[in-house]
Write a protein that holds these residues in place. Structure first.
Motif, PDB file in Angstrom:
ATOM      1  N   ASP A 163       1.069  -0.990   0.245  1.00  0.00           N
ATOM      2  CA  ASP A 163       0.043  -0.219  -0.095  1.00  0.00           C
ATOM      3  C   ASP A 163       0.809   0.806   0.088  1.00  0.00           C
ATOM      4  OD1 ASP A 163      -2.412  -1.278  -0.603  1.00  0.00           O
ATOM      5  OD2 ASP A 163      -2.842  -1.484   1.856  1.00  0.00           O
ATOM      6  N   TRP A 164       0.420   2.158  -1.027  1.00  0.00           N
ATOM      7  CA  TRP A 164       0.759   3.598  -0.774  1.00  0.00           C
ATOM      8  C   TRP A 164       0.365   4.583   0.256  1.00  0.00           C
ATOM      9  CZ3 TRP A 164       5.144   5.236  -2.679  1.00  0.00           C
ATOM     10  CH2 TRP A 164       5.527   6.497  -3.193  1.00  0.00           C
ATOM     11  N   ALA A 165       0.967   4.522   2.036  1.00  0.00           N
ATOM     12  CA  ALA A 165      -0.269   5.355   2.872  1.00  0.00           C
ATOM     13  C   ALA A 165       1.072   5.375   4.160  1.00  0.00           C
ATOM     14  CB  ALA A 165      -0.612   4.100   3.491  1.00  0.00           C
ATOM     15  N   VAL A 166       1.026   6.049   4.874  1.00  0.00           N
ATOM     16  CA  VAL A 166       1.741   6.454   5.314  1.00  0.00           C
ATOM     17  C   VAL A 166       0.503   6.192   6.838  1.00  0.00           C
ATOM     18  CG1 VAL A 166       2.540   9.330   6.997  1.00  0.00           C
ATOM     19  CG2 VAL A 166       2.604   9.029   4.783  1.00  0.00           C
ATOM     20  N   VAL A 167       1.533   6.192   7.453  1.00  0.00           N
ATOM     21  CA  VAL A 167       0.642   5.615   8.545  1.00  0.00           C
ATOM     22  C   VAL A 167       1.298   5.738   9.881  1.00  0.00           C
ATOM     23  CG1 VAL A 167      -0.704   3.325   8.074  1.00  0.00           C
ATOM     24  CG2 VAL A 167       1.437   3.318   8.347  1.00  0.00           C
ATOM     25  N   ARG A 168       0.914   6.341  11.873  1.00  0.00           N
ATOM     26  CA  ARG A 168       1.904   5.993  12.895  1.00  0.00           C
ATOM     27  C   ARG A 168       2.761   4.486  12.686  1.00  0.00           C
ATOM     28  NH1 ARG A 168      -0.393   3.602  18.149  1.00  0.00           N
ATOM     29  NH2 ARG A 168      -1.312   1.683  17.004  1.00  0.00           N
ATOM     30  N   CYS A 169       3.727   4.744  13.453  1.00  0.00           N
ATOM     31  CA  CYS A 169       5.425   4.390  13.242  1.00  0.00           C
ATOM     32  C   CYS A 169       4.966   3.444  14.455  1.00  0.00           C
ATOM     33  CB  CYS A 169       6.419   5.373  13.532  1.00  0.00           C
ATOM     34  SG  CYS A 169       7.856   4.712  14.240  1.00  0.00           S
ATOM     35  N   SER A 170       5.003   2.336  14.179  1.00  0.00           N
ATOM     36  CA  SER A 170       4.773   0.966  14.717  1.00  0.00           C
ATOM     37  C   SER A 170       6.125   0.879  16.004  1.00  0.00           C
ATOM     38  CB  SER A 170       4.763  -0.080  14.784  1.00  0.00           C
ATOM     39  OG  SER A 170       5.874  -0.453  13.391  1.00  0.00           O
ATOM     40  N   TYR A 171       6.983   1.545  15.813  1.00  0.00           N
ATOM     41  CA  TYR A 171       7.736   1.498  16.903  1.00  0.00           C
ATOM     42  C   TYR A 171       8.053   1.908  18.074  1.00  0.00           C
ATOM     43  CZ  TYR A 171      10.849  -0.870  13.363  1.00  0.00           C
ATOM     44  OH  TYR A 171      11.185  -1.761  12.411  1.00  0.00           O
ATOM     45  N   CYS A 172       7.126   3.618  18.288  1.00  0.00           N
ATOM     46  CA  CYS A 172       7.190   4.144  19.229  1.00  0.00           C
ATOM     47  C   CYS A 172       5.816   4.154  19.354  1.00  0.00           C
ATOM     48  CB  CYS A 172       7.217   5.755  19.031  1.00  0.00           C
ATOM     49  SG  CYS A 172       7.011   6.953  18.118  1.00  0.00           S
ATOM     50  N   GLY A 173       4.596   3.978  18.694  1.00  0.00           N
ATOM     51  CA  GLY A 173       3.575   3.492  18.842  1.00  0.00           C
ATOM     52  C   GLY A 173       2.179   5.138  18.389  1.00  0.00           C
ATOM     53  N   GLY A 174       3.437   6.033  17.758  1.00  0.00           N
ATOM     54  CA  GLY A 174       2.930   7.243  17.003  1.00  0.00           C
ATOM     55  C   GLY A 174       3.164   8.204  18.122  1.00  0.00           C
ATOM     56  N   ARG A 175       4.282   8.464  19.785  1.00  0.00           N
ATOM     57  CA  ARG A 175       3.970   8.932  20.567  1.00  0.00           C
ATOM     58  C   ARG A 175       5.130   9.589  19.621  1.00  0.00           C
ATOM     59  NH1 ARG A 175       3.112   4.366  23.029  1.00  0.00           N
ATOM     60  NH2 ARG A 175       1.215   4.886  24.211  1.00  0.00           N
ATOM     61  N   GLY A 176       6.699   9.500  19.126  1.00  0.00           N
ATOM     62  CA  GLY A 176       7.412   9.889  18.427  1.00  0.00           C
ATOM     63  C   GLY A 176       8.979  10.035  19.753  1.00  0.00           C
ATOM     64  N   LYS A 177       8.848   8.720  20.721  1.00  0.00           N
ATOM     65  CA  LYS A 177       9.015   9.320  21.879  1.00  0.00           C
ATOM     66  C   LYS A 177       9.607   8.224  22.363  1.00  0.00           C
ATOM     67  CE  LYS A 177       9.959  13.616  22.680  1.00  0.00           C
ATOM     68  NZ  LYS A 177      11.685  13.761  22.477  1.00  0.00           N
ATOM     69  N   ILE A 178      10.539   7.590  22.717  1.00  0.00           N
ATOM     70  CA  ILE A 178      10.475   5.978  23.319  1.00  0.00           C
ATOM     71  C   ILE A 178      11.622   5.836  24.136  1.00  0.00           C
ATOM     72  CG2 ILE A 178      10.399   4.831  20.996  1.00  0.00           C
ATOM     73  CD1 ILE A 178      12.884   4.075  20.880  1.00  0.00           C
ATOM     74  N   TRP A 179      10.856   5.113  25.204  1.00  0.00           N
ATOM     75  CA  TRP A 179      11.769   4.941  26.591  1.00  0.00           C
ATOM     76  C   TRP A 179      12.985   3.692  25.797  1.00  0.00           C
ATOM     77  CZ3 TRP A 179      11.243   7.016  30.395  1.00  0.00           C
ATOM     78  CH2 TRP A 179       9.781   8.503  30.844  1.00  0.00           C
ATOM     79  N   ILE A 180      14.387   4.254  27.190  1.00  0.00           N
ATOM     80  CA  ILE A 180      15.572   2.913  26.710  1.00  0.00           C
ATOM     81  C   ILE A 180      15.767   2.790  28.341  1.00  0.00           C
ATOM     82  CG2 ILE A 180      15.649   3.913  24.406  1.00  0.00           C
ATOM     83  CD1 ILE A 180      18.064   5.593  25.011  1.00  0.00           C
ATOM     84  N   GLU A 181      16.736   1.886  28.142  1.00  0.00           N
ATOM     85  CA  GLU A 181      16.775   1.992  29.317  1.00  0.00           C
ATOM     86  C   GLU A 181      18.533   1.657  29.565  1.00  0.00           C
ATOM     87  OE1 GLU A 181      15.515  -0.175  32.204  1.00  0.00           O
ATOM     88  OE2 GLU A 181      13.698   0.068  31.032  1.00  0.00           O
ATOM     89  N   VAL A 182      18.968   2.643  30.358  1.00  0.00           N
ATOM     90  CA  VAL A 182      20.034   3.519  30.562  1.00  0.00           C
ATOM     91  C   VAL A 182      20.641   2.749  31.969  1.00  0.00           C
ATOM     92  CG1 VAL A 182      21.419   5.730  30.240  1.00  0.00           C
ATOM     93  CG2 VAL A 182      19.123   5.493  29.867  1.00  0.00           C
ATOM     94  N   ALA A 183      22.313   2.932  32.504  1.00  0.00           N
ATOM     95  CA  ALA A 183      22.564   1.897  33.398  1.00  0.00           C
ATOM     96  C   ALA A 183      23.182   3.293  34.193  1.00  0.00           C
ATOM     97  CB  ALA A 183      24.114   1.705  32.438  1.00  0.00           C
ATOM     98  N   ASP A 184      23.000   3.086  35.334  1.00  0.00           N
ATOM     99  CA  ASP A 184      23.386   4.327  36.469  1.00  0.00           C
ATOM    100  C   ASP A 184      24.253   4.231  36.524  1.00  0.00           C
ATOM    101  OD1 ASP A 184      20.293   4.643  36.481  1.00  0.00           O
ATOM    102  OD2 ASP A 184      19.865   4.151  38.999  1.00  0.00           O
ATOM    103  N   LYS A 185      25.019   5.399  37.240  1.00  0.00           N
ATOM    104  CA  LYS A 185      26.565   5.420  36.967  1.00  0.00           C
ATOM    105  C   LYS A 185      26.941   4.900  38.423  1.00  0.00           C
ATOM    106  CE  LYS A 185      26.320  10.287  35.618  1.00  0.00           C
ATOM    107  NZ  LYS A 185      26.284  11.978  35.632  1.00  0.00           N
ATOM    108  N   ASP A 186      26.003   5.197  39.805  1.00  0.00           N
ATOM    109  CA  ASP A 186      26.702   3.942  40.151  1.00  0.00           C
ATOM    110  C   ASP A 186      26.545   2.354  40.532  1.00  0.00           C
ATOM    111  OD1 ASP A 186      26.131   5.651  42.157  1.00  0.00           O
ATOM    112  OD2 ASP A 186      24.042   5.666  42.666  1.00  0.00           O
ATOM    113  N   GLU A 187      26.193   1.441  39.713  1.00  0.00           N
ATOM    114  CA  GLU A 187      26.034   1.007  38.582  1.00  0.00           C
ATOM    115  C   GLU A 187      27.324   0.519  37.287  1.00  0.00           C
ATOM    116  OE1 GLU A 187      22.308  -0.457  36.561  1.00  0.00           O
ATOM    117  OE2 GLU A 187      20.759  -0.235  38.358  1.00  0.00           O
ATOM    118  N   GLU A 188      26.986   1.899  37.647  1.00  0.00           N
ATOM    119  CA  GLU A 188      28.842   1.263  36.750  1.00  0.00           C
ATOM    120  C   GLU A 188      29.727   0.966  37.290  1.00  0.00           C
ATOM    121  OE1 GLU A 188      28.813   4.394  33.259  1.00  0.00           O
ATOM    122  OE2 GLU A 188      27.073   3.538  32.831  1.00  0.00           O
ATOM    123  N   ALA A 189      29.845   2.140  38.102  1.00  0.00           N
ATOM    124  CA  ALA A 189      30.687   2.218  39.241  1.00  0.00           C
ATOM    125  C   ALA A 189      31.467   0.911  40.278  1.00  0.00           C
ATOM    126  CB  ALA A 189      31.303   3.105  40.230  1.00  0.00           C
TER     127      ALA A 189
END
Length: 69
Positions: free
Chosen positions: A38-64
């Protein structure tokens, strides 16, 4: 681990997928219930159409503590 809200790299924060030359990619089309050709524009399936996603980031205390072990 902490979570951080970042811009979706797939849609670049536009909320709609336009990865395939002005139309949505196969993944987003299928997720929206459309046919892959189909030639269509639909919402992004990766972010659910929000434009932002949550990612996991290691804390500085955990890295140390990991470096000490």
């Amino acid at each position: 681990m902490a979570r951080k809200l970042v811009t979706c790299k797939h849609c670049e924060g536009n909320k709609n997928c336009t990865r395939s030359g002005g139309r949505s990619c196969r993944d987003c089309l299928v997720a929206a219930g459309r046919r892959p050709k189909d030639w269509a524009v639909v919402r992004c399936s990766y972010c659910g159409g929000r434009g932002k996603i949550w990612i996991e980031v290691a804390d500085k205390d955990e890295e140390a503590s990991a470096e000490e072990q």
